[in-house]
Design an enzyme around this catalytic site. Structure first.
Site, PDB file in Angstrom:
ATOM      1  N   LYS A 103       0.847  -1.182   0.000  1.00 43.04           N
ATOM      2  CA  LYS A 103       0.000   0.000   0.000  1.00 43.04           C
ATOM      3  C   LYS A 103       0.886   1.236   0.000  1.00 43.04           C
ATOM      4  CE  LYS A 103      -2.348   3.587   1.730  1.00 43.04           C
ATOM      5  NZ  LYS A 103      -1.882   4.784   2.510  1.00 43.04           N
ATOM      6  N   ASP A 158      -5.612   1.963   3.489  1.00 42.72           N
ATOM      7  CA  ASP A 158      -4.974   1.055   4.446  1.00 42.72           C
ATOM      8  C   ASP A 158      -5.892  -0.125   4.753  1.00 42.72           C
ATOM      9  OD1 ASP A 158      -2.797   2.721   4.582  1.00 42.72           O
ATOM     10  OD2 ASP A 158      -3.272   3.539   6.552  1.00 42.72           O
TER      11      ASP A 158
END
Length: 260
Positions: free
Chosen positions: A9, A162
């Site tokens: 990410k 996230d």
């Protein structure tokens, strides 16, 4: 033995910096084995909103997503940011496919309740279409997800990147050995936010609670670490937080998170 998969990410700060983004993309493309990339783009969305004279509303660090803001986010996330990353990965011989949660019905969510705070068109994930993601991985395609999901009734929803990375990692952990990387513009979780060399190299669930009580972990780092431990508790093998050097392995200065 489970096949390995890396999930990365990346935050908006890295996306905005062409040099750092290029370094990160090259390192990600060179990772061995299967991989998935998830990205945000909040800073880009804020800049675009300013250019279009659309006010940005934030509550406790979280964006209020009204209809105009959702349009901005869709343009910034699924458009500019996503296709920029995909094109850079293609240049590195990594066959990437840019996706939102609506594509392939890959990630569904429900609109967050309006109480106690009405965040607008913000989604909380209900399911990950792991068979679709595995189909892509099995055919040599690297999924690149932006921070948008859908409710299966025609509504896009702004969803924390996230959290998307964590939920994809958890879904894949049933059949894969998953390494989850949260990559942003700091070298890791810092003991002193003003000292980039004060990286805490290892955080357990117990020390995380101690850091919370001491106020060392605060603000936006709290939900990030919450997602990290949520993933570890549900089968993800390893979780790390750092900058692009964590992926290039040029140094060992990053934060590793474990349950014990």
């Amino acid at each position: 033995m489970k096949p390995a998969v890396s999930i990365l990410k990346i935050g908006g700060g890295l996306i905005e910096d062409p040099k750092r983004l290029n370094t990160l993309v090259q390192a990600f493309a060179n990772l061995k084995g299967l991989k998935v990339l998830v990205h945000g783009g909040g800073k880009l969305a804020t800049q675009l909103a300013q250019q279009l004279d659309i006010p940005t509303q934030m509550v406790e660090g979280r964006r209020i997503t009204d209809n105009d803001t959702l349009n901005i986010i869709t343009m910034a996330y699924a458009g500019w940011a996503n296709k920029t990353i995909v094109s850079k990965l293609q240049a590195e011989a990594c066959n990437a496919l840019g996706l939102s949660g609506a594509d392939g019905n890959s990630i569904t969510a429900v609109k967050r309740p309006s109480l106690p705070i009405d965040y607008g068109f913000v989604g909380d994930i209900t399911s990950v279409n792991i068979s679709f993601i595995n189909m892509l991985l099995d055919n040599g395609i690297t999924p690149v997800f932006c921070a948008l999901t859908h409710d299966a009734n025609g509504q896009l929803l702004n969803t924390n990147a996230d959290t998307i990375a964590s939920e994809i990692a958890i879904a894949l952990s049933e059949t894969h050995a998953v390494q989850l990387y949260y990559c942003f513009d700091k070298p890791g979780v810092l003991q002193d936010v003003n000292n980039p060399e004060s990286v805490i190299t290892h955080i357990t669930k117990n020390t995380y609670n101690q850091l919370l009580e001491a106020g060392i972990v605060a603000d936006g780092m709290i939900p990030k670490l919450h997602n990290c431990f949520h993933a570890l508790e549900r089968g993800v093998d390893t979780v790390s937080i750092g900058d692009e050097q964590m992926i290039t392995h040029k140094n060992n200065l990053y934060t590793l998170l474990t349950l014990t």
